[in-house]
Write a protein that holds these residues in place. Structure first.
Motif, short mmCIF file in Angstrom:
data_model
loop_
_atom_site.label_atom_id
_atom_site.label_comp_id
_atom_site.label_asym_id
_atom_site.label_seq_id
_atom_site.Cartn_x
_atom_site.Cartn_y
_atom_site.Cartn_z
N THR A 47 21.82 6.58 -7.08
CA THR A 47 21.66 7.39 -8.29
C THR A 47 20.81 6.60 -9.27
O THR A 47 21.32 5.83 -10.09
N PRO A 48 19.50 6.74 -9.20
CA PRO A 48 18.61 5.90 -10.01
C PRO A 48 18.52 6.35 -11.46
O PRO A 48 18.81 7.50 -11.80
N ASP A 49 18.10 5.43 -12.31
CA ASP A 49 17.83 5.74 -13.71
C ASP A 49 16.50 6.46 -13.86
O ASP A 49 16.32 7.25 -14.79
N ILE A 50 15.55 6.17 -12.97
CA ILE A 50 14.23 6.79 -13.01
C ILE A 50 13.61 6.73 -11.62
O ILE A 50 13.87 5.80 -10.86
N ILE A 51 12.83 7.75 -11.29
CA ILE A 51 12.02 7.75 -10.07
C ILE A 51 10.59 7.46 -10.46
O ILE A 51 10.03 8.14 -11.33
N VAL A 52 9.97 6.47 -9.83
CA VAL A 52 8.54 6.23 -9.99
C VAL A 52 7.87 6.76 -8.72
O VAL A 52 8.07 6.22 -7.63
N TYR A 53 7.10 7.81 -8.89
CA TYR A 53 6.54 8.55 -7.77
C TYR A 53 5.06 8.23 -7.62
O TYR A 53 4.24 8.62 -8.44
N ASN A 54 4.74 7.48 -6.56
CA ASN A 54 3.36 7.09 -6.27
C ASN A 54 2.72 8.19 -5.42
O ASN A 54 2.82 8.19 -4.20
N ALA A 55 2.04 9.15 -6.10
CA ALA A 55 1.63 10.39 -5.47
C ALA A 55 0.21 10.29 -4.92
O ALA A 55 -0.69 11.03 -5.34
N GLY A 56 -0.01 9.41 -3.98
CA GLY A 56 -1.34 9.24 -3.41
C GLY A 56 -1.79 10.47 -2.63
O GLY A 56 -0.98 11.19 -2.05
N THR A 57 -3.11 10.69 -2.61
CA THR A 57 -3.68 11.79 -1.84
C THR A 57 -4.44 11.29 -0.61
O THR A 57 -5.20 12.04 0.00
N ASP A 58 -4.21 10.05 -0.23
CA ASP A 58 -4.86 9.53 0.97
C ASP A 58 -4.22 10.07 2.25
O ASP A 58 -4.68 9.74 3.35
N ILE A 59 -3.20 10.91 2.13
CA ILE A 59 -2.62 11.59 3.29
C ILE A 59 -3.45 12.82 3.68
O ILE A 59 -3.19 13.44 4.71
N LEU A 60 -4.45 13.16 2.86
CA LEU A 60 -5.24 14.37 3.08
C LEU A 60 -6.01 14.31 4.40
O LEU A 60 -6.60 13.28 4.74
N ASP A 61 -6.02 15.43 5.12
CA ASP A 61 -6.78 15.53 6.37
C ASP A 61 -8.23 15.15 6.12
O ASP A 61 -8.88 15.66 5.21
N GLY A 62 -8.74 14.23 6.93
CA GLY A 62 -10.12 13.78 6.80
C GLY A 62 -10.30 12.52 6.00
O GLY A 62 -11.40 11.95 5.95
N ASP A 63 -9.22 12.03 5.35
CA ASP A 63 -9.33 10.78 4.59
C ASP A 63 -9.60 9.63 5.55
O ASP A 63 -8.85 9.41 6.50
N GLN A 64 -10.68 8.90 5.31
CA GLN A 64 -11.10 7.87 6.26
C GLN A 64 -10.20 6.65 6.28
O GLN A 64 -10.26 5.86 7.22
N LEU A 65 -9.36 6.50 5.28
CA LEU A 65 -8.46 5.34 5.25
C LEU A 65 -7.01 5.70 5.53
O LEU A 65 -6.26 4.90 6.07
#
Length: 320
Positions: A240-258
């Motif tokens: 039960t955390p005090d805060i969520i820090v959400y690292n919302a990267g878009t490198d999961i996108l289809d075609g991302d070279q990395l």
């Protein structure tokens, strides 16, 4: 995603000048035009779109969600703010252009005078870092906040890399990167969904991840979203955390070279929806940072995701 629980006072208190009162009128969305990096065209040598943050703002303005007066202007993190986490030795290393070239992975930077690097590269990073720190305070106060930049998760207290020069996540919480910083800190619970085969391959840092979701090459929407939704639900029943820090990267996108995954734009929008819904259900403040993503379409996707969160009433100017 990092969750912070069991808040305690450190033996030696850390202070930042970026914790100050912000009027309740603006959205808890943090941005500055100083986020964007342009210098002699060298920024084009890296696959990361170093102007994506301004593009996100422009898209949100076009949709009439925000204007310059209804968002929070980020302030640059100064040395005292950075010393909350970073050592003086590490900050001094950034005065060497070669070091910054290594961190940004743009080697011609090594041949530029450092005063130019400070102004054109590190100042934008420091301003985004200041934005993450400010957004962390806003999230606690308002129930949610989004820094349209930040998410420099490859930087730890004494080492930069992967286009990350300052440990903004660690700075936001503590006031590969942040994982190393919280290796022995039981107050921080790290959950991470990632392609198990890609950079940085840091086995030591992975030991700090309390809940791993290791993915295969070319994982698509259905599998990715099912795993994220199921594992987030289980993790939030465990802590039960005090805060969520959400690292919302878009490198999961289809075609991302990395990134090496195959998630669609709609899948990214749905992923963000899943995380914010979980935070709402459990009444946990959430701070979102935009992090990595190496295609020119990512700014539009991030803007569309924020618009979707607003449409679903998962974010609003006043949520608590």
């Amino acid at each position: 995603m990092s969750a912070v629980q069991n808040r305690k006072e450190d033996k030696q208190p850390h202070r930042t000048n970026l914790y100050f009162d912000i009027p309740s009128t603006p959205w808890p969305i943090v941005y500055s035009p100083d986020y964007n990096i342009t210098f002699l065209g060298l920024e084009k040598l890296h696959p990361f779109d170093s102007g994506k943050w301004g593009k996100i703002v422009n898209f949100l303005k076009e949709e009439k969600m925000i204007n310059d007066e209804t968002i929070v202007r980020a302030r640059e993190a100064q040395e005292d703010d950075l010393l909350v986490v970073h050592s003086k030795r590490y900050l001094n290393k950034l005065k060497w252009s070669f070091i910054v070239a290594t961190i940004t992975e743009i080697m011609p930077v090594a041949f530029l005078p450092n005063f130019i690097i400070q102004r054109k590269v590190l100042r934008p990073f420091r301003t985004q870092t200041g934005g993450t720190i400010m957004a962390g305070k806003l999230a606690i106060e308002r129930g949610w906040a989004i820094n349209l930049g930040g998410g420099f998760h490859h930087c730890s207290s004494d080492q930069g890399g992967g286009f990350c020069a300052y440990a903004d996540i660690t700075l936001a919480i503590k006031g590969n990167g942040h994982e190393r910083d919280f290796m022995d800190d039981n107050r921080v619970y790290i959950m991470d969904a990632f392609n198990r085969y890609i950079y940085p391959g840091d086995g030591y840092a992975k030991r700090a991840i309390k809940w791993k979701i290791e993915l295969e090459w070319d994982t698509e929407d259905s599998e990715y979203l099912a795993k994220v939704e199921a594992h987030v639900a289980k993790a939030l029943h465990e802590v039960t955390p005090d805060i969520i820090v959400y690292n919302a990267g878009t490198d999961i996108l289809d075609g991302d070279q990395l990134g090496g995954l195959a998630v669609s734009p709609q899948g990214i929008i749905k992923r963000d929806e899943v995380i914010f819904k979980a935070a709402r259900i459990h009444k946990i403040p959430i701070l979102m940072v935009t992090s990595g993503g190496y295609q020119r379409s990512t700014a539009r996707i991030i803007a569309d995701s924020i618009l979707n969160l607003h449409h679903l009433h998962l974010i609003d100017q006043r949520l608590i």
